[in-house]
Design a protein around this motif. Structure first.
Motif, PDB file in Angstrom:
ATOM      1  N   VAL A   1     -16.787  -7.839 -22.489  1.00  0.00           N
ATOM      2  CA  VAL A   1     -15.983  -6.746 -21.944  1.00  0.00           C
ATOM      3  C   VAL A   1     -15.886  -6.849 -20.424  1.00  0.00           C
ATOM      4  O   VAL A   1     -14.811  -6.669 -19.833  1.00  0.00           O
ATOM      5  CB  VAL A   1     -16.577  -5.390 -22.364  1.00  0.00           C
ATOM      6  N   LEU A   2     -16.982  -7.155 -19.753  1.00  0.00           N
ATOM      7  CA  LEU A   2     -16.967  -7.240 -18.295  1.00  0.00           C
ATOM      8  C   LEU A   2     -16.122  -8.412 -17.812  1.00  0.00           C
ATOM      9  O   LEU A   2     -15.401  -8.300 -16.811  1.00  0.00           O
ATOM     10  CB  LEU A   2     -18.400  -7.359 -17.760  1.00  0.00           C
ATOM     11  N   VAL A   3     -16.209  -9.546 -18.511  1.00  0.00           N
ATOM     12  CA  VAL A   3     -15.386 -10.695 -18.123  1.00  0.00           C
ATOM     13  C   VAL A   3     -13.903 -10.354 -18.252  1.00  0.00           C
ATOM     14  O   VAL A   3     -13.100 -10.627 -17.343  1.00  0.00           O
ATOM     15  CB  VAL A   3     -15.730 -11.929 -18.984  1.00  0.00           C
ATOM     16  N   LEU A   4     -13.520  -9.743 -19.362  1.00  0.00           N
ATOM     17  CA  LEU A   4     -12.125  -9.369 -19.545  1.00  0.00           C
ATOM     18  C   LEU A   4     -11.717  -8.245 -18.595  1.00  0.00           C
ATOM     19  O   LEU A   4     -10.556  -8.177 -18.166  1.00  0.00           O
ATOM     20  CB  LEU A   4     -11.885  -8.941 -20.995  1.00  0.00           C
ATOM     21  N   HIS A   5     -12.673  -7.393 -18.238  1.00  0.00           N
ATOM     22  CA  HIS A   5     -12.348  -6.303 -17.311  1.00  0.00           C
ATOM     23  C   HIS A   5     -12.026  -6.849 -15.924  1.00  0.00           C
ATOM     24  O   HIS A   5     -11.140  -6.310 -15.233  1.00  0.00           O
ATOM     25  CB  HIS A   5     -13.510  -5.318 -17.233  1.00  0.00           C
ATOM     26  N   VAL A   6     -12.725  -7.885 -15.492  1.00  0.00           N
ATOM     27  CA  VAL A   6     -12.399  -8.500 -14.204  1.00  0.00           C
ATOM     28  C   VAL A   6     -10.964  -9.014 -14.217  1.00  0.00           C
ATOM     29  O   VAL A   6     -10.233  -8.885 -13.222  1.00  0.00           O
ATOM     30  CB  VAL A   6     -13.392  -9.633 -13.883  1.00  0.00           C
ATOM     31  N   TYR A   7     -10.549  -9.579 -15.341  1.00  0.00           N
ATOM     32  CA  TYR A   7      -9.155 -10.031 -15.467  1.00  0.00           C
ATOM     33  C   TYR A   7      -8.198  -8.840 -15.373  1.00  0.00           C
ATOM     34  O   TYR A   7      -7.143  -8.937 -14.721  1.00  0.00           O
ATOM     35  CB  TYR A   7      -8.967 -10.769 -16.789  1.00  0.00           C
ATOM     36  N   VAL A   8      -8.559  -7.726 -16.011  1.00  0.00           N
ATOM     37  CA  VAL A   8      -7.717  -6.533 -15.930  1.00  0.00           C
ATOM     38  C   VAL A   8      -7.626  -6.042 -14.492  1.00  0.00           C
ATOM     39  O   VAL A   8      -6.551  -5.621 -14.028  1.00  0.00           O
ATOM     40  CB  VAL A   8      -8.278  -5.424 -16.851  1.00  0.00           C
ATOM     41  N   ILE A   9      -8.728  -6.093 -13.757  1.00  0.00           N
ATOM     42  CA  ILE A   9      -8.717  -5.689 -12.345  1.00  0.00           C
ATOM     43  C   ILE A   9      -7.731  -6.542 -11.550  1.00  0.00           C
ATOM     44  O   ILE A   9      -6.950  -6.034 -10.734  1.00  0.00           O
ATOM     45  CB  ILE A   9     -10.133  -5.806 -11.744  1.00  0.00           C
ATOM     46  N   ILE A  10      -7.773  -7.850 -11.793  1.00  0.00           N
ATOM     47  CA  ILE A  10      -6.858  -8.753 -11.085  1.00  0.00           C
ATOM     48  C   ILE A  10      -5.407  -8.405 -11.399  1.00  0.00           C
ATOM     49  O   ILE A  10      -4.550  -8.371 -10.501  1.00  0.00           O
ATOM     50  CB  ILE A  10      -7.168 -10.215 -11.458  1.00  0.00           C
ATOM     51  N   ILE A  11      -5.123  -8.125 -12.671  1.00  0.00           N
ATOM     52  CA  ILE A  11      -3.752  -7.777 -13.062  1.00  0.00           C
ATOM     53  C   ILE A  11      -3.309  -6.486 -12.377  1.00  0.00           C
ATOM     54  O   ILE A  11      -2.175  -6.378 -11.873  1.00  0.00           O
ATOM     55  CB  ILE A  11      -3.649  -7.640 -14.589  1.00  0.00           C
ATOM     56  N   LEU A  12      -4.193  -5.501 -12.334  1.00  0.00           N
ATOM     57  CA  LEU A  12      -3.843  -4.225 -11.716  1.00  0.00           C
ATOM     58  C   LEU A  12      -3.629  -4.344 -10.217  1.00  0.00           C
ATOM     59  O   LEU A  12      -2.840  -3.585  -9.636  1.00  0.00           O
ATOM     60  CB  LEU A  12      -4.936  -3.192 -12.004  1.00  0.00           C
TER      61      LEU A  12
ATOM     62  N   LEU B   1       0.834  -1.202   0.000  1.00  0.00           N
ATOM     63  CA  LEU B   1       0.000   0.000   0.000  1.00  0.00           C
ATOM     64  C   LEU B   1       0.867   1.250   0.000  1.00  0.00           C
ATOM     65  O   LEU B   1       0.608   2.218   0.732  1.00  0.00           O
ATOM     66  CB  LEU B   1      -0.929  -0.015   1.226  1.00  0.00           C
ATOM     67  N   ASP B   2       1.894   1.221  -0.829  1.00  0.00           N
ATOM     68  CA  ASP B   2       2.713   2.414  -1.009  1.00  0.00           C
ATOM     69  C   ASP B   2       2.045   3.328  -2.027  1.00  0.00           C
ATOM     70  O   ASP B   2       0.885   3.136  -2.412  1.00  0.00           O
ATOM     71  CB  ASP B   2       4.120   2.014  -1.459  1.00  0.00           C
ATOM     72  N   GLY B   3       2.769   4.345  -2.477  1.00  0.00           N
ATOM     73  CA  GLY B   3       2.181   5.296  -3.417  1.00  0.00           C
ATOM     74  C   GLY B   3       1.743   4.636  -4.711  1.00  0.00           C
ATOM     75  O   GLY B   3       0.660   4.919  -5.249  1.00  0.00           O
ATOM     76  N   TRP B   4       2.570   3.729  -5.258  1.00  0.00           N
ATOM     77  CA  TRP B   4       2.241   3.052  -6.512  1.00  0.00           C
ATOM     78  C   TRP B   4       1.041   2.124  -6.336  1.00  0.00           C
ATOM     79  O   TRP B   4       0.163   2.060  -7.201  1.00  0.00           O
ATOM     80  CB  TRP B   4       3.440   2.282  -7.019  1.00  0.00           C
ATOM     81  N   GLY B   5       1.002   1.430  -5.208  1.00  0.00           N
ATOM     82  CA  GLY B   5      -0.123   0.538  -4.948  1.00  0.00           C
ATOM     83  C   GLY B   5      -1.437   1.301  -4.832  1.00  0.00           C
ATOM     84  O   GLY B   5      -2.475   0.865  -5.373  1.00  0.00           O
ATOM     85  N   ILE B   6      -1.419   2.437  -4.144  1.00  0.00           N
ATOM     86  CA  ILE B   6      -2.638   3.243  -4.010  1.00  0.00           C
ATOM     87  C   ILE B   6      -3.060   3.808  -5.359  1.00  0.00           C
ATOM     88  O   ILE B   6      -4.256   3.860  -5.688  1.00  0.00           O
ATOM     89  CB  ILE B   6      -2.404   4.372  -2.981  1.00  0.00           C
ATOM     90  N   CYS B   7      -2.091   4.210  -6.190  1.00  0.00           N
ATOM     91  CA  CYS B   7      -2.428   4.708  -7.536  1.00  0.00           C
ATOM     92  C   CYS B   7      -3.112   3.625  -8.359  1.00  0.00           C
ATOM     93  O   CYS B   7      -4.082   3.896  -9.084  1.00  0.00           O
ATOM     94  CB  CYS B   7      -1.165   5.195  -8.238  1.00  0.00           C
ATOM     95  N   LEU B   8      -2.623   2.390  -8.254  1.00  0.00           N
ATOM     96  CA  LEU B   8      -3.235   1.293  -8.993  1.00  0.00           C
ATOM     97  C   LEU B   8      -4.663   1.034  -8.509  1.00  0.00           C
ATOM     98  O   LEU B   8      -5.563   0.785  -9.319  1.00  0.00           O
ATOM     99  CB  LEU B   8      -2.391   0.021  -8.832  1.00  0.00           C
ATOM    100  N   ILE B   9      -4.881   1.116  -7.209  1.00  0.00           N
ATOM    101  CA  ILE B   9      -6.224   0.885  -6.663  1.00  0.00           C
ATOM    102  C   ILE B   9      -7.182   1.981  -7.118  1.00  0.00           C
ATOM    103  O   ILE B   9      -8.313   1.705  -7.545  1.00  0.00           O
ATOM    104  CB  ILE B   9      -6.165   0.808  -5.128  1.00  0.00           C
ATOM    105  N   LEU B  10      -6.737   3.237  -7.055  1.00  0.00           N
ATOM    106  CA  LEU B  10      -7.598   4.351  -7.476  1.00  0.00           C
ATOM    107  C   LEU B  10      -7.899   4.266  -8.971  1.00  0.00           C
ATOM    108  O   LEU B  10      -9.048   4.496  -9.393  1.00  0.00           O
ATOM    109  CB  LEU B  10      -6.922   5.683  -7.140  1.00  0.00           C
ATOM    110  N   PHE B  11      -6.895   3.945  -9.768  1.00  0.00           N
ATOM    111  CA  PHE B  11      -7.121   3.814 -11.207  1.00  0.00           C
ATOM    112  C   PHE B  11      -8.104   2.687 -11.496  1.00  0.00           C
ATOM    113  O   PHE B  11      -8.975   2.814 -12.373  1.00  0.00           O
ATOM    114  CB  PHE B  11      -5.801   3.557 -11.925  1.00  0.00           C
ATOM    115  N   THR B  12      -7.991   1.583 -10.773  1.00  0.00           N
ATOM    116  CA  THR B  12      -8.906   0.457 -10.971  1.00  0.00           C
ATOM    117  C   THR B  12     -10.338   0.868 -10.660  1.00  0.00           C
ATOM    118  O   THR B  12     -11.267   0.529 -11.411  1.00  0.00           O
ATOM    119  CB  THR B  12      -8.491  -0.725 -10.077  1.00  0.00           C
ATOM    120  N   ILE B  13     -10.520   1.602  -9.577  1.00  0.00           N
ATOM    121  CA  ILE B  13     -11.870   2.038  -9.192  1.00  0.00           C
ATOM    122  C   ILE B  13     -12.450   2.981 -10.237  1.00  0.00           C
ATOM    123  O   ILE B  13     -13.597   2.819 -10.692  1.00  0.00           O
ATOM    124  CB  ILE B  13     -11.845   2.706  -7.810  1.00  0.00           C
TER     125      ILE B  13
END
Length: 244
Positions: free
Chosen positions: A63-74, A17-29
């Motif tokens: 799109v939603l199925v592939l988006h869930v995969y993108v969320i996991i990657i992020l 949960l450093d700066g990069w991790g928080i950026c990834l979480i915010l971008f995912t949301i």
């Protein structure tokens, strides 16, 4: 708090949960909210003729199925070691190929509709809707055309379903016999969480993705190369296949 964890993605049981991790979480949301809004708008207009013929339900599902995969990657970096190797194996072997299959199935809609229109244009009985006996002949020909189109779609979906069944069976056998994922396997050796992501066990997933991306995709592009439409549907399909 540092922007980037000095140890990086070290597979320990600590969240990054450093700066990069928080950026990834915010971008995912934010990206998820944007995609959901776009999907909602598209679904609201699903009965519009231009959108309806493109099978929006299938498009949104893919799109939603592939988006869930993108969320996991992020979120792999913020999760760090809390993302188990076995879960990644099933995602890469089953979930992702199914998402790609749905995506390619949606891309096939243009080809199916184009074939149906070509049949309509090459049969004289479809030029007008006469009455009496000719009208019955027209309706019969229309029914035959519908059956042919349905059969093509059924054949493609049957091929997709058969491939998924084979993929599930192969993945299940690999998961059960490999010691990388369980203690009762008979091949390979237990490894660390990082090294678990390597090995022959991941080959079927790579092959499945290669079939969809480097065989099915280019074949579809070849089949639709001569299609001319006023909605730039061919261009959109081409860009979607290339991007996929």
């Amino acid at each position: 708090m540092p922007f980037l964890n000095p140890n990086g993605h070290d597979w320990t049981n600590n969240y990054n949960l450093d700066g990069w991790g928080i950026c990834l979480i915010l971008f995912t949301i934010l990206y998820t909210l944007f995609l959901l809004v776009c999907s909602f708008v598209l679904w609201q207009w699903r009965n519009h003729p231009v959108i309806h013929m493109r099978r929006p339900a299938l498009a949104i599902a893919a799109v939603l199925v592939l988006h869930v995969y993108v969320i996991i990657i992020l979120l792999v970096y913020p999760w760090n070691g809390f993302f188990p190797c076995a879960a990644e194996f099933w995602i890469m072997s089953i979930y992702l190929p199914i998402g790609i299959g749905l995506f390619q199935a949606q891309n096939q809609v243009l080809l199916l509709i184009s074939r149906g229109q070509q049949i309509l244009l090459t049969q004289d009985t479809y030029k007008s809707l006469p009455s009496g006996k000719n009208r019955r002949q027209y309706c019969w020909n229309a029914f035959i055309l519908w059956c042919k189109n349905a059969k093509r779609q059924d054949v493609y979906e049957g091929f997709l379903a058969a491939g998924m069944v084979i993929q599930v069976m192969v993945s299940l056998v690999i998961f059960l016999i490999s010691r990388q994922f369980n203690s009762y396997g008979v091949v390979s050796q237990p490894t660390t969480p990082a090294l678990c992501r390597r090995g022959w066990e991941w080959a079927p997933s790579i092959i499945w993705q290669a079939v969809w991306n480097y065989i099915a995709g280019p074949f579809l592009l070849y089949k639709i190369r001569l299609i001319r439409d006023i909605y730039n549907w061919r261009l959109q399909t081409t860009l979607a296949v290339v991007a996929g």
